[in-house]
Design a protein around this motif. Structure first.
Motif, PDB file in Angstrom:
ATOM      1  N   PRO A 173       0.827  -1.209   0.000  1.00 53.38           N
ATOM      2  CA  PRO A 173       0.000   0.000   0.000  1.00 53.38           C
ATOM      3  C   PRO A 173       0.858   1.254   0.000  1.00 53.38           C
ATOM      4  O   PRO A 173       2.016   1.245   0.431  1.00 53.38           O
ATOM      5  CB  PRO A 173      -0.802  -0.119   1.302  1.00 53.38           C
ATOM      6  CG  PRO A 173      -0.809  -1.580   1.613  1.00 53.38           C
ATOM      7  CD  PRO A 173       0.512  -2.104   1.131  1.00 53.38           C
ATOM      8  N   PRO A 185      -8.001  -0.113  -4.276  1.00 51.52           N
ATOM      9  CA  PRO A 185      -8.209  -0.009  -2.830  1.00 51.52           C
ATOM     10  C   PRO A 185      -8.270  -1.385  -2.177  1.00 51.52           C
ATOM     11  O   PRO A 185      -8.673  -2.365  -2.805  1.00 51.52           O
ATOM     12  CB  PRO A 185      -9.540   0.722  -2.711  1.00 51.52           C
ATOM     13  CG  PRO A 185     -10.248   0.410  -3.975  1.00 51.52           C
ATOM     14  CD  PRO A 185      -9.204   0.268  -5.035  1.00 51.52           C
ATOM     15  N   SER A 186      -7.866  -1.465  -0.920  1.00 50.88           N
ATOM     16  CA  SER A 186      -7.894  -2.734  -0.196  1.00 50.88           C
ATOM     17  C   SER A 186      -9.310  -3.185   0.104  1.00 50.88           C
ATOM     18  O   SER A 186      -9.537  -4.326   0.480  1.00 50.88           O
ATOM     19  CB  SER A 186      -7.103  -2.610   1.108  1.00 50.88           C
ATOM     20  OG  SER A 186      -7.609  -1.546   1.891  1.00 50.88           O
ATOM     21  N   SER A 187     -10.284  -2.288  -0.068  1.00 48.83           N
ATOM     22  CA  SER A 187     -11.689  -2.646   0.097  1.00 48.83           C
ATOM     23  C   SER A 187     -12.499  -1.992  -1.010  1.00 48.83           C
ATOM     24  O   SER A 187     -12.265  -0.834  -1.356  1.00 48.83           O
ATOM     25  CB  SER A 187     -12.208  -2.173   1.461  1.00 48.83           C
ATOM     26  OG  SER A 187     -13.623  -2.225   1.504  1.00 48.83           O
ATOM     27  N   ALA A 218     -14.110   1.329  -0.147  1.00 48.94           N
ATOM     28  CA  ALA A 218     -13.293   2.518   0.117  1.00 48.94           C
ATOM     29  C   ALA A 218     -13.666   3.646  -0.833  1.00 48.94           C
ATOM     30  O   ALA A 218     -14.066   3.416  -1.973  1.00 48.94           O
ATOM     31  CB  ALA A 218     -11.816   2.178  -0.013  1.00 48.94           C
ATOM     32  N   PRO A 251     -11.570   6.588  -2.053  1.00 49.73           N
ATOM     33  CA  PRO A 251     -10.252   7.238  -2.036  1.00 49.73           C
ATOM     34  C   PRO A 251     -10.241   8.569  -2.778  1.00 49.73           C
ATOM     35  O   PRO A 251      -9.776   8.675  -3.913  1.00 49.73           O
ATOM     36  CB  PRO A 251      -9.357   6.206  -2.730  1.00 49.73           C
ATOM     37  CG  PRO A 251     -10.278   5.518  -3.687  1.00 49.73           C
ATOM     38  CD  PRO A 251     -11.628   5.485  -3.027  1.00 49.73           C
ATOM     39  N   SER A 301      -7.130   9.313   2.605  1.00 48.21           N
ATOM     40  CA  SER A 301      -7.810   8.051   2.270  1.00 48.21           C
ATOM     41  C   SER A 301      -7.112   7.243   1.187  1.00 48.21           C
ATOM     42  O   SER A 301      -7.418   6.058   1.021  1.00 48.21           O
ATOM     43  CB  SER A 301      -9.245   8.336   1.830  1.00 48.21           C
ATOM     44  OG  SER A 301      -9.265   9.092   0.635  1.00 48.21           O
ATOM     45  N   ILE A 302      -6.178   7.813   0.437  1.00 41.87           N
ATOM     46  CA  ILE A 302      -5.590   7.058  -0.671  1.00 41.87           C
ATOM     47  C   ILE A 302      -4.482   6.116  -0.226  1.00 41.87           C
ATOM     48  O   ILE A 302      -3.956   5.354  -1.036  1.00 41.87           O
ATOM     49  CB  ILE A 302      -5.060   7.985  -1.791  1.00 41.87           C
ATOM     50  CG1 ILE A 302      -3.884   8.834  -1.300  1.00 41.87           C
ATOM     51  CG2 ILE A 302      -6.179   8.832  -2.361  1.00 41.87           C
ATOM     52  CD1 ILE A 302      -3.178   9.567  -2.427  1.00 41.87           C
ATOM     53  N   CYS A 308      -4.947   3.570   1.270  1.00 42.08           N
ATOM     54  CA  CYS A 308      -5.479   2.215   1.117  1.00 42.08           C
ATOM     55  C   CYS A 308      -5.171   1.637  -0.260  1.00 42.08           C
ATOM     56  O   CYS A 308      -5.451   0.456  -0.515  1.00 42.08           O
ATOM     57  CB  CYS A 308      -6.988   2.208   1.347  1.00 42.08           C
ATOM     58  SG  CYS A 308      -7.941   2.948  -0.003  1.00 42.08           S
ATOM     59  N   LEU A 309      -4.615   2.448  -1.164  1.00 42.76           N
ATOM     60  CA  LEU A 309      -4.387   2.003  -2.536  1.00 42.76           C
ATOM     61  C   LEU A 309      -3.122   1.158  -2.642  1.00 42.76           C
ATOM     62  O   LEU A 309      -2.090   1.473  -2.048  1.00 42.76           O
ATOM     63  CB  LEU A 309      -4.276   3.209  -3.467  1.00 42.76           C
ATOM     64  CG  LEU A 309      -5.506   4.119  -3.550  1.00 42.76           C
ATOM     65  CD1 LEU A 309      -5.240   5.284  -4.488  1.00 42.76           C
ATOM     66  CD2 LEU A 309      -6.742   3.338  -3.993  1.00 42.76           C
ATOM     67  N   LEU A 324      -9.849   6.485  -9.592  1.00 42.28           N
ATOM     68  CA  LEU A 324      -8.896   5.384  -9.664  1.00 42.28           C
ATOM     69  C   LEU A 324      -8.142   5.396 -10.988  1.00 42.28           C
ATOM     70  O   LEU A 324      -6.938   5.112 -11.031  1.00 42.28           O
ATOM     71  CB  LEU A 324      -9.607   4.043  -9.471  1.00 42.28           C
ATOM     72  CG  LEU A 324     -10.143   3.788  -8.050  1.00 42.28           C
ATOM     73  CD1 LEU A 324     -10.930   2.485  -8.013  1.00 42.28           C
ATOM     74  CD2 LEU A 324      -9.019   3.773  -7.025  1.00 42.28           C
TER      75      LEU A 324
END
Length: 361
Positions: free
Chosen positions: A35, A138-140, A143, A145, A150-151, A153-154, A188
């Protein structure tokens, strides 16, 4: 499981040697990186240009139903991204469809395939220079982002061939992440384009001014740098051909970089005519793959599509090169349609017949 039920995604396999089952041209999964670190996230958003994307950017790529081939833009802001993908989508349709009528009345399956072609082309062949593509996932799947915080998580998923990327764009999670109408497909794609080209490459090799280069400008609109990144694979600031030098040998040259080569889709702008540029991007196209855009001696039939306009009627324009209407002296007079004037930057002194549609000023 219901298709609308949220799913969690914890990333593709790190093992490039493994494959997804099936005899349908399956490709090995991409290699998944760690990440984004705090420094990575800050570098990415510094090129994006804003610490948080406008809410208007929160949408995916989807067809609206106004025109069967047409993507939908929900609100103002990301028009440059959607118009660029729309242009490459139409190019893919011209290659895939059996006739002009099949382009204008394309079915669900064919337009879906063309959309995936377009996304793969702008990522791998353009931003990735035909060598790679990185999709930040994203891990979810839940999410959102949109901001610097918040990004992180990418995670970067590295694709090393066009076929590998094209295959996985039609698989989960990539298909859902990019094509969900209310998702974050556009952000994204933006992040992935920047990461594929490389933050340092954009800042040090593409930008006229590394300190001010950004993908999103004032009022949340796409910059020319972002549109150029998608169309020609370089985040250049200018639309003229080649490079220009300002200054002198004595005082030092300032080199401005323009378009290095003819792209697979064209770009028309009033910038060179008026020394200014409009902030909205739309698409003109011919459904006839046999049309030579450099032929200035016969009528050319074009269709105009604005992804933001909820355009329920097809707008067909007939362009007659070198037949400027008698009441005009330049074709760029005040009161002339912006679209007509853009067309005349390509076809000199053309007359433009809107064939009964209301002229868009």
């Amino acid at each position: 499981m219901d298709d609308d039920e949220p799913r969690r995604f914890f990333g593709p396999s790190r093992d490039l040697g493994s494959t997804i089952g099936g005899g349908d041209g399956a490709q090995p999964p991409p290699r998944l990186g760690d990440p984004l670190s705090a420094a990575d996230a800050e570098a990415l958003m510094s090129i994006v240009g804003q610490p948080e994307l406008p809410e208007s950017w929160k949408q995916g790529f989807f067809f609206a139903g106004y025109q069967s081939y047409g993507l939908q833009q929900v609100s103002g802001g990301p028009c440059g991204v959607i118009a660029a993908v729309q242009a490459f989508l139409l190019r893919a349709l011209l290659q895939r469809a059996p006739s002009a009528a099949a382009v204008l009345e394309v079915d669900e399956k064919l337009r879906h395939e063309a959309l995936l072609d377009a996304l793969a082309e702008v990522l791998f062949r353009n931003a990735g220079d035909g060598k790679k593509a990185v999709v930040l996932v994203p891990s979810s799947s839940a999410a959102v982002p949109l901001s610097l915080s918040s990004i992180r998580c990418l995670q970067p998923a590295l694709f090393t061939s066009y076929e590998q990327l094209r295959y996985h764009l039609n698989q989960r999670p990539y298909r859902d992440l990019l094509l969900n109408p209310s998702g974050c497909g556009i952000p994204l794609l933006l992040y992935s384009l920047v990461w594929t080209r490389g933050v340092e490459s954009i800042r040090e090799r593409d930008a006229d001014d590394p300190k001010t280069c950004a993908m999103i400008g004032a009022h949340g609109y796409c910059t020319q740098e972002l549109v150029n990144l998608m169309v020609i694979g370089k985040a250049y600031s200018n639309v003229f051909d080649g490079t220009k030098r300002l200054g002198s040998a004595k005082d030092g040259w300032c080199v401005l970089q323009g378009v290095p080569r003819r792209g697979n889709v064209g770009f028309l702008s009033l910038f060179e005519a008026f020394k200014c540029i409009e902030s909205h991007y739309t698409v003109l196209f011919s459904p006839d793959a046999g049309v030579d855009p450099q032929d200035a001696n016969r009528a050319i039939e074009l269709y105009y599509f604005d992804q933001l306009a909820r355009q329920s009627d097809q707008i067909r324009l007939t362009v007659l090169p070198r037949q400027l209407p008698s009441h005009l002296s330049t074709g760029f007079e005040d009161g002339e349609s912006m679209i007509d004037r853009c067309i005349r930057t390509k076809w000199k002194d053309a007359s433009v017949d809107w064939n009964g549609s209301d002229v868009i000023l």
